[in-house]
Design a protein around this motif. Structure first.
Motif, mmCIF file in Angstrom:
data_model
loop_
_atom_site.group_PDB
_atom_site.id
_atom_site.type_symbol
_atom_site.label_atom_id
_atom_site.label_comp_id
_atom_site.label_asym_id
_atom_site.label_seq_id
_atom_site.Cartn_x
_atom_site.Cartn_y
_atom_site.Cartn_z
ATOM 1 N N VAL A 42 17.588 -14.334 -0.490
ATOM 2 C CA VAL A 42 18.941 -14.020 0.356
ATOM 3 C C VAL A 42 20.009 -14.030 -0.609
ATOM 4 O O VAL A 42 20.972 -13.520 -0.032
ATOM 5 N N SER A 43 20.090 -14.346 -1.884
ATOM 6 C CA SER A 43 21.135 -14.027 -2.846
ATOM 7 C C SER A 43 20.416 -13.913 -4.284
ATOM 8 O O SER A 43 19.466 -14.292 -4.486
ATOM 9 N N ILE A 44 21.129 -13.162 -5.074
ATOM 10 C CA ILE A 44 20.697 -13.039 -6.517
ATOM 11 C C ILE A 44 21.618 -13.902 -7.548
ATOM 12 O O ILE A 44 22.729 -13.255 -7.736
ATOM 13 N N GLU A 45 20.887 -14.771 -8.144
ATOM 14 C CA GLU A 45 21.366 -15.672 -9.013
ATOM 15 C C GLU A 45 20.812 -16.090 -10.189
ATOM 16 O O GLU A 45 21.154 -17.074 -10.845
ATOM 17 N N ILE A 74 24.027 0.717 -5.859
ATOM 18 C CA ILE A 74 23.255 -0.624 -5.727
ATOM 19 C C ILE A 74 24.105 -1.842 -5.821
ATOM 20 O O ILE A 74 24.988 -1.945 -6.798
ATOM 21 N N ALA A 75 24.345 -2.611 -4.828
ATOM 22 C CA ALA A 75 25.577 -3.535 -4.625
ATOM 23 C C ALA A 75 25.447 -4.872 -5.192
ATOM 24 O O ALA A 75 25.508 -5.795 -4.379
ATOM 25 N N CYS A 76 24.678 -5.008 -6.270
ATOM 26 C CA CYS A 76 24.649 -6.349 -6.637
ATOM 27 C C CYS A 76 25.032 -6.264 -8.234
ATOM 28 O O CYS A 76 24.856 -5.303 -8.918
ATOM 29 N N PHE A 77 25.845 -7.319 -8.742
ATOM 30 C CA PHE A 77 26.398 -6.970 -9.955
ATOM 31 C C PHE A 77 25.389 -7.113 -11.100
ATOM 32 O O PHE A 77 25.876 -6.844 -12.332
ATOM 33 N N GLY A 78 24.148 -7.354 -10.863
ATOM 34 C CA GLY A 78 23.096 -7.335 -11.946
ATOM 35 C C GLY A 78 22.583 -5.847 -12.005
ATOM 36 O O GLY A 78 21.736 -5.588 -12.897
ATOM 37 N N VAL A 114 35.073 -11.711 -13.513
ATOM 38 C CA VAL A 114 34.897 -12.955 -12.961
ATOM 39 C C VAL A 114 33.912 -13.117 -11.828
ATOM 40 O O VAL A 114 34.023 -12.425 -10.950
ATOM 41 N N THR A 115 32.903 -13.850 -12.064
ATOM 42 C CA THR A 115 31.702 -13.835 -11.452
ATOM 43 C C THR A 115 31.287 -15.023 -10.623
ATOM 44 O O THR A 115 32.414 -15.871 -10.610
ATOM 45 N N THR A 116 30.269 -15.067 -10.112
ATOM 46 C CA THR A 116 30.043 -16.378 -9.327
ATOM 47 C C THR A 116 29.583 -17.794 -9.787
ATOM 48 O O THR A 116 30.313 -18.598 -10.556
ATOM 49 N N LEU A 117 28.347 -17.658 -10.392
ATOM 50 C CA LEU A 117 27.826 -18.811 -10.995
ATOM 51 C C LEU A 117 27.632 -18.414 -12.476
ATOM 52 O O LEU A 117 27.328 -17.395 -13.078
ATOM 53 N N ARG A 119 25.384 -19.101 -14.725
ATOM 54 C CA ARG A 119 24.384 -18.831 -15.278
ATOM 55 C C ARG A 119 23.849 -17.211 -14.989
ATOM 56 O O ARG A 119 22.967 -16.567 -15.622
ATOM 57 N N THR A 120 24.806 -16.554 -14.251
ATOM 58 C CA THR A 120 24.613 -15.201 -14.084
ATOM 59 C C THR A 120 25.393 -14.385 -15.211
ATOM 60 O O THR A 120 25.256 -13.164 -15.183
ATOM 61 N N GLY A 121 26.045 -15.215 -15.780
ATOM 62 C CA GLY A 121 27.213 -14.474 -17.046
ATOM 63 C C GLY A 121 26.284 -13.765 -17.945
ATOM 64 O O GLY A 121 26.619 -12.588 -18.327
ATOM 65 N N PRO A 146 27.949 -20.701 -5.708
ATOM 66 C CA PRO A 146 27.055 -19.712 -5.235
ATOM 67 C C PRO A 146 27.217 -18.558 -4.464
ATOM 68 O O PRO A 146 28.277 -18.601 -3.760
ATOM 69 N N VAL A 147 26.429 -17.655 -4.387
ATOM 70 C CA VAL A 147 26.814 -16.298 -3.937
ATOM 71 C C VAL A 147 27.135 -16.379 -2.467
ATOM 72 O O VAL A 147 27.991 -15.886 -2.035
ATOM 73 N N LEU A 148 26.179 -17.405 -1.699
ATOM 74 C CA LEU A 148 26.458 -17.303 -0.410
ATOM 75 C C LEU A 148 27.686 -18.167 0.312
ATOM 76 O O LEU A 148 28.051 -18.157 1.289
ATOM 77 N N GLY A 180 32.717 -9.698 -10.297
ATOM 78 C CA GLY A 180 31.310 -9.858 -10.419
ATOM 79 C C GLY A 180 30.476 -10.575 -9.294
ATOM 80 O O GLY A 180 29.427 -10.921 -9.704
ATOM 81 N N CYS A 181 30.752 -9.675 -8.127
ATOM 82 C CA CYS A 181 29.655 -10.123 -7.199
ATOM 83 C C CYS A 181 29.927 -9.111 -6.098
ATOM 84 O O CYS A 181 31.070 -8.758 -5.503
ATOM 85 N N GLY A 182 28.805 -8.504 -5.389
ATOM 86 C CA GLY A 182 28.999 -7.674 -4.345
ATOM 87 C C GLY A 182 29.493 -8.165 -3.089
ATOM 88 O O GLY A 182 30.410 -7.634 -2.333
ATOM 89 N N GLY A 183 29.430 -9.684 -3.057
ATOM 90 C CA GLY A 183 30.062 -10.416 -2.078
ATOM 91 C C GLY A 183 31.508 -10.481 -2.112
ATOM 92 O O GLY A 183 32.146 -11.004 -1.131
HETATM 93 C C1 2AL Z 1 25.144 -10.971 -7.116
HETATM 94 C C2 2AL Z 1 25.462 -10.212 -6.389
HETATM 95 O O1 2AL Z 1 26.521 -9.464 -6.753
HETATM 96 N N1 2AL Z 1 25.096 -10.366 -4.975
HETATM 97 C C3 2AL Z 1 24.021 -11.157 -5.315
HETATM 98 O O2 2AL Z 1 23.277 -11.752 -4.321
HETATM 99 N N2 2AL Z 1 24.186 -11.834 -6.434
HETATM 100 N N3 2AL Z 1 25.186 -11.474 -8.509
HETATM 101 C C4 2AL Z 1 26.355 -12.385 -8.782
HETATM 102 N N4 2AL Z 1 26.532 -12.325 -10.222
HETATM 103 O O3 2AL Z 1 26.929 -12.965 -8.019
#
Ligand code: 2AL
Length: 243
Positions: A42-45, A74-78, A114-117, A119-121, A146-148, A180-183
């Motif tokens: 449901v989210s990519i972390e 492809i709408a996810c920052f990874g 500037v991203t979410t968590l 650990r995704t850096g 967290p992304v959500l 740094g996140c599609g959200g």
């Molecule tokens: C992401 C993103 O862009 N969407 C998602 O589920 N996880 N990556 C991120 N670094 O927040």
């Protein structure tokens, strides 16, 4: 122009929001079709989420080919599955991290992410290296959300992102920030107003780059490594991919 926007995570609310942001920025002749994989996280972390989601991305590309898409995002920052996706189509395929880096490098000499968590850096760091942008990026910062939370706790999340962007502006010696996140697709203008320096957001950047590539008549090269995959047998769960 049919622009197929793939949200690699399976949160329908996020897919809708990302699709709306893309539609708002798109040219009048561009139709955004926003989809997500049938199965997956449901989210990519992290690396595991990303590996699973990449399979879903390739399945969405296969559907897009059937339906006649002119370009993909492809709408996810990874950028999960980006190179695999390019093997499957002649249309342009853009990752939002890749699009964000390119656009930020055109309007500034140095940027921060500037991203979410936190650990995704490392995922963003690997992409900067792979795409040749490591020297353009001063620092990867995390808002530690967290992304959500961008969906479920939007106001608090926005405040954290703005605070983190202001620290980047004041401490990093940069000219621009890449979100740094599609959200965060619908937050660009609000954050830019609060922070006062150019804020680049990957979904909106990718829409305009995809329109430019289609306008130029350019698609993914089929000469070399991005040629269609060699026909071969797949076993077990993936037997349906045999050709
Ligand atoms: C992401 C993103 O862009 N969407 C998602 O589920 N996880 N990556 C991120 N670094 O927040």
């Amino acid at each position: 122009m049919r622009l197929h926007l793939i949200n690699p995570n399976t949160s329908t609310g996020m897919t809708t929001r990302i699709g709306e942001s893309a539609s708002r920025i798109a040219a009048p002749g561009t139709r955004i079709v926003a989809t997500q994989p049938d199965s997956g996280p449901v989210s990519i972390e992290g690396h595991f989420d990303e590996a699973i989601s990449a399979v879903g991305v390739t399945e969405e590309i296969a559907k897009g080919e059937h339906d006649g898409s002119d370009a993909y995002i492809i709408a996810c920052f990874g950028d999960p599955g980006l190179m695999a996706a390019r093997e499957l189509t002649r249309a342009p395929v853009l990752g939002i991290a890749e699009a964000g880096f390119h656009v930020a490098s055109l309007i500034s000499t140095r940027f921060s992410i500037v991203t979410t968590l936190s650990r995704t850096g490392i995922i963003a760091e690997h992409l900067l290296q792979a795409y040749g942008f490591a020297h353009h990026c001063r620092r990867i910062r995390a808002a530690d959300i967290p992304v959500l939370d961008l969906e479920d706790d939007g106001d608090a999340a926005l405040t954290r992102v703005i605070e983190t962007c202001r620290r980047a502006r004041d401490e990093d010696g940069i000219g621009a920030i890449v979100l740094g996140c599609g959200g965060m697709a619908d937050l660009r203008a609000t954050i830019e107003e609060a922070v006062g320096i150019p804020i680049v957001e990957g979904v909106t950047a990718a829409v305009k780059l995809a329109e430019a590539l289609v306008g130029l008549g350019l698609g993914t090269s089929k000469h070399g490594d991005l040629a269609f995959p060699r026909p071969k047998s797949f076993t077990g769960h993936f037997a349906h991919l045999s050709r």
